[in-house]
Scaffold this motif. Structure first.
Motif, PDB file in Angstrom:
ATOM      1  N   LEU A  41       0.819  -1.202   0.000  1.00 38.26           N
ATOM      2  CA  LEU A  41       0.000   0.000   0.000  1.00 38.26           C
ATOM      3  C   LEU A  41       0.860   1.263   0.000  1.00 38.26           C
ATOM      4  N   SER A  42       2.098   1.122   0.469  1.00 35.17           N
ATOM      5  CA  SER A  42       2.970   2.296   0.502  1.00 35.17           C
ATOM      6  C   SER A  42       3.634   2.530  -0.847  1.00 35.17           C
ATOM      7  N   GLY A  43       3.619   1.530  -1.698  1.00 29.57           N
ATOM      8  CA  GLY A  43       4.270   1.640  -2.995  1.00 29.57           C
ATOM      9  C   GLY A  43       5.693   1.117  -3.008  1.00 29.57           C
TER      10      GLY A  43
ATOM     11  N   HIS B 154       6.991  -6.890   7.659  1.00 27.18           N
ATOM     12  CA  HIS B 154       6.506  -6.969   6.294  1.00 27.18           C
ATOM     13  C   HIS B 154       6.804  -8.350   5.740  1.00 27.18           C
ATOM     14  N   GLY B 155       6.128  -8.691   4.641  1.00 23.61           N
ATOM     15  CA  GLY B 155       6.351  -9.981   4.011  1.00 23.61           C
ATOM     16  C   GLY B 155       5.430 -11.041   4.568  1.00 23.61           C
TER      17      GLY B 155
ATOM     18  N   GLY C 231      -4.715  -8.089  10.833  1.00 21.31           N
ATOM     19  CA  GLY C 231      -4.886  -6.824  11.544  1.00 21.31           C
ATOM     20  C   GLY C 231      -3.900  -6.613  12.675  1.00 21.31           C
ATOM     21  N   LEU C 232      -2.761  -7.290  12.633  1.00 22.16           N
ATOM     22  CA  LEU C 232      -1.739  -7.120  13.670  1.00 22.16           C
ATOM     23  C   LEU C 232      -0.836  -5.948  13.300  1.00 22.16           C
TER      24      LEU C 232
ATOM     25  N   GLY D  97      -0.305  -0.133   7.898  1.00 24.96           N
ATOM     26  CA  GLY D  97       0.266  -0.250   9.243  1.00 24.96           C
ATOM     27  C   GLY D  97       0.025  -1.588   9.892  1.00 24.96           C
ATOM     28  N   THR D  98      -0.642  -2.530   9.203  1.00 20.51           N
ATOM     29  CA  THR D  98      -0.897  -3.853   9.794  1.00 20.51           C
ATOM     30  C   THR D  98      -0.497  -4.938   8.798  1.00 20.51           C
ATOM     31  N   ASN D  99      -0.289  -6.139   9.344  1.00 22.69           N
ATOM     32  CA  ASN D  99      -0.011  -7.302   8.512  1.00 22.69           C
ATOM     33  C   ASN D  99      -0.584  -8.533   9.195  1.00 22.69           C
TER      34      ASN D  99
END
Length: 786
Positions: free
Chosen positions: A167-169, A267-268, A239-240, A199-201
């Motif tokens: 989402l950040s690109g 991330h990932g 949603g963490l 902000g979540t993954n």
């Protein structure tokens, strides 16, 4: 008129105009535009699917029977759509969809979609100033979010998929989720709907027990995020917060079965597999032996199989709650007694000391009424009787209710009646009979019989009246005040030329006895016995035995008026209340291209579906439909009832052969007698566009010759020899010829005197034949009884 008065009309017009304009604007603004969702439904192999219901949210379903559907009236916004493949495994597929215009969506049985939202940090759909893509790893597919929404599919359910986006690109800031594609259910319609939030993954993985088997139905949680492992032991926590160190707990039936796991949300793809330290075997599914059934109202045996590790099961009706619980135990069946007709849904939950398993598919049961809701007849009900006519005639007869009608009886009173069609095994082809019976007494108010066309065109029509009284006032046959007297009136119209019509008018005494047992071929019945005695000669004119379960008379002894030496005994051999929709139209050969199909009304049906050779040709609330312009051939029809909860109750089938035969034309002659040397003018008025007309003539010598073949509607025939000439007309349409018309006779006279002398013997001989035939027919009508 003063100036003030003159202004009043204009003032009123201005007021009206002023009041109308704002209203129209408000009305226009309040009418929200709606859209249509349409497309195809396919089997898993790509063939057009059978009966399939499409539903949007809680709106009424639409049925697809030919592989296409159209669902109108959908408001803009997000909705849940469901496809229920009724004829292809009873499988379902649920998905979310956003509607902002007319939309096309094709469904495949056993397949579903992955739908995805991209959310900003506040949980709102991403406001895209730049394009943001989302990828499906296993299929190497990518989509660009459109107003924060994207989807992949449809794909086979049961497969695992990995979905990622940034989402950040930044390519290094991928957010990843993994899921198994599911069909969804009414309680989990959004099971394949993923939401990526700034902000979540996610954290996901497989949980195994100590033996390496999947640990299913385990609650995995971290704070407010919670998931339950599926049959493969897979879980997904979403949603963490990125950068947080989270602790995952693993519990089953309230017990901790694995040590906690700590992990950093990064991330990932955050895979986190784990193994339990304790193995708790939850019960496997208890499964109904059937998924749907329809049965008569009354006791029903509900059966199921019990899965492994099960101590006991609970059976629920209507809902899984204490109010719906009807059985608890280790049996594999239960006798349930329904108290009212309608559709009921049953659920099973398995239990052992470790917990429960409520995931078994439900059972849908349609309880059919054993009789109509208000005790009245419904179309399709039928009664079979054996008839014995003394002294010699026997037959078997079926009476079928096909409708209702208000009829004026022999006393001039309007009576509400049921219309019955009568079929008799002694009837010839085309012979027909109908009876109208009073809805309160079940006694005939009108009768009609017409002979088979191959025998004659004669008919008999009866009008009857039953005036029941308690000696002073008119009363009902089955009311609180029993009748004691009957004034009976009947007029019979005998459709035999020259035969007098029949008339009966008798005064009778009536006695009624309750709880009289009688045995017939259909069983033993507890009846109300009705005896009607002729006051003039003291003979029992009628004896009737009525039973509430049959809703009709199980036996009738009918002694014909006059000497009472003739008698007809009706005895019930069988009766039927339809358990499925049934056709009222009989299997027949249709000689016209357009015809009607009619079926019985079915209690509880919300609508009906008519299939023609497997393709839906009608769906609606009517019980008859006109089918137009059918080509020659054999057509198989099936009528189904659409019941509550989208249950399709399959009904009867009907085979109709269409063999188009042009209607028989009517031929007329300008004169029956013409002088020698004159021409015979023949004409016809045919209400259809025929290709040609053929007129044939039989000469006085017996030779048949063609006198005209063409498109005209008249012909003049000259050069006729003296004597009787017989003319017939045949019409041809679509290369098919009609039956010949009725004969027209033209006599050519040599002179007035000779013509008269020559004609009389022939006419006298024909008259004698007609009289003998009429007498024979009347005796046959008499012998068949009423």
């Amino acid at each position: 008129m003063n100036e003030h008065d003159m202004r009043k009309p204009w003032l009123l017009i201005l007021i009206l105009c002023g009041s109308l304009l704002p209203t129209a604007a408000v009305s226009s603004a309040s009418e929200e535009e709606t859209y249509t969702l349409s497309g195809h439904v396919y089997t898993s192999t790509g063939e057009p699917a059978g009966s399939t219901y499409i539903r949007v949210d809680a709106m009424e379903s639409v049925l697809s029977s030919d592989g296409t559907y159209s669902f109108p009236g959908i408001t803009p916004g997000e909705h849940t759509v469901r496809a229920y493949f009724m004829n292809d495994g009873h499988t379902v597929a649920y998905r979310t969809i956003f509607i902002d215009g007319d939309t096309t969506l094709d469904w495949y049985e056993g397949h579903n979609w992955i739908t995805i939202d991209a959310l900003d940090a506040n949980g709102d759909l991403l406001d895209q100033s730049e394009s943001v893509s989302v990828s499906l790893l296993e299929r190497n597919e990518s989509q660009v979010f459109n107003d924060g929404r994207a989807e992949f599919g449809p794909y086979l359910t049961g497969d695992y998929h990995t979905v990622s986006t940034s989402l950040s690109g930044s390519a290094s800031e991928q957010l990843v989720m993994c899921l198994r594609l599911e069909p969804g259910s009414a309680t989990t319609p959004r099971v394949n709907h993923l939401q990526f939030k700034e902000g979540t993954n996610s954290v996901f993985g497989f949980l195994s027990d100590a033996a390496g088997s999947p640990a299913r139905d385990v609650e995995v949680s971290s704070g407010s995020a919670q998931a339950t492992t599926n049959a493969d032991g897979f879980y997904l926590l979403n949603g963490l917060q990125l950068g947080d160190e989270v602790d995952l707990t693993f519990r089953q039936s309230g017990q901790e079965i694995a040590s906690n796991l700590s992990t950093l949300v990064d991330h990932g793809a955050n895979w986190l597999n784990h193994t339990t330290s304790v193995t708790l075997e939850l019960p496997r599914n208890a499964t109904f032996l059937e998924s749907a059934m329809s049965v008569p109202l009354g006791p029903i045996e509900i059966a199921w199989t019990i899965g492994a590790h099960t101590d006991f099961v609970e059976l629920f009706v209507g809902e899984i709650s204490q109010n719906g619980l009807i059985y608890r135990g280790s049996s594999t069946s239960f006798e349930y007694i329904a108290t009212s007709a309608g559709t009921s849904e049953f659920y099973l939950v398995s239990y052992n000391t470790n917990g429960s398993n409520p995931s078994a598919p439900s059972l849908l049961v349609l309880f059919l009424p054993t009789e109509s809701v208000d005790g009245s007849w419904t179309s399709g009900m039928s009664w079979d009787y054996s008839l014995v006519h003394t002294p010699e005639y026997r037959s078997n007869r079926t009476l079928t209710a096909i409708g209702t009608e208000d009829i004026t009886d022999a006393f001039g009173r309007v009576r509400s009646t049921y219309l019955l069609r009568i079929m008799d095994d002694q009837y010839e082809e085309g012979e027909q009979a109908f009876r109208w019976v009073d809805t309160q007494t079940y006694l005939p108010v009108k009768t009609y019989w017409v002979d088979a066309p191959s025998s004659s065109s004669y008919f008999q029509e009866g009008s009857l009246g039953w005036m029941l009284t308690d000696g002073e006032n008119e009363v009902g046959l089955y009311g609180d005040v029993p009748p004691s007297h009957l004034h009976f009136n009947r007029t019979n119209i005998i459709g035999v030329p020259g035969h007098p019509n029949g008339y009966d008018d008798t005064l009778n005494s009536v006695s009624i006895e309750h709880n009289v047992a009688i045995t017939t071929a259909a069983g033993v019945f507890n009846c109300t016995y009705i005896a009607i005695q002729d006051d003039e000669d003291g003979v029992l004119s009628w004896e009737l035995w009525y039973n509430d379960t049959v809703q009709n008379y199980v036996k009738i002894i009918d002694r014909l008026p006059g000497s009472h030496s003739d008698m007809v005994i009706h005895e019930l051999t069988a009766f039927n209340t339809p358990q499925t929709p049934e056709f009222l139209t009989e299997t027949t050969v249709q000689t016209e291209k357009s015809f009607e199909i009619q079926w019985s009304e079915f209690v509880g049906a919300e609508a009906y579906q008519l299939l023609e050779n497997g393709v839906e040709v009608y769906r609606g609330v009517e019980t008859e439909v006109e089918l137009r312009n059918r080509d020659d051939g054999i057509y198989r029809y099936q009528v189904n009832a659409i019941m509550p909860l989208d249950y399709l109750l399959l009904g009867s089938t009907l085979d109709v052969e269409v063999a188009f035969l042009p209607p028989t034309p009517v031929l007329t002659a300008s004169a029956s007698f013409i002088a020698s040397g004159e021409t015979a003018l023949l004409s016809w008025d045919y209400p259809f566009e025929a290709e040609s007309y053929l007129v044939t003539m039989q000469t006085p010598d017996g030779d048949v010759v063609e006198v005209y073949n063409g498109a005209s509607t008249f012909v003049e025939v000259g050069n006729l020899e003296s004597g009787l000439h017989r003319f017939r007309l045949v019409a041809t349409m679509d290369e098919v010829s009609s039956e010949p018309s009725a004969s027209i006779f033209v006599t050519v006279e040599e002179s007035s005197s000779s013509g008269s002398e020559g004609a009389m013997p022939s006419l006298s001989f024909l008259s004698m034949i007609f009289i003998v035939f009429s007498a024979t027919l009347f005796m046959e009508i008499r012998r068949n009884g009423r």
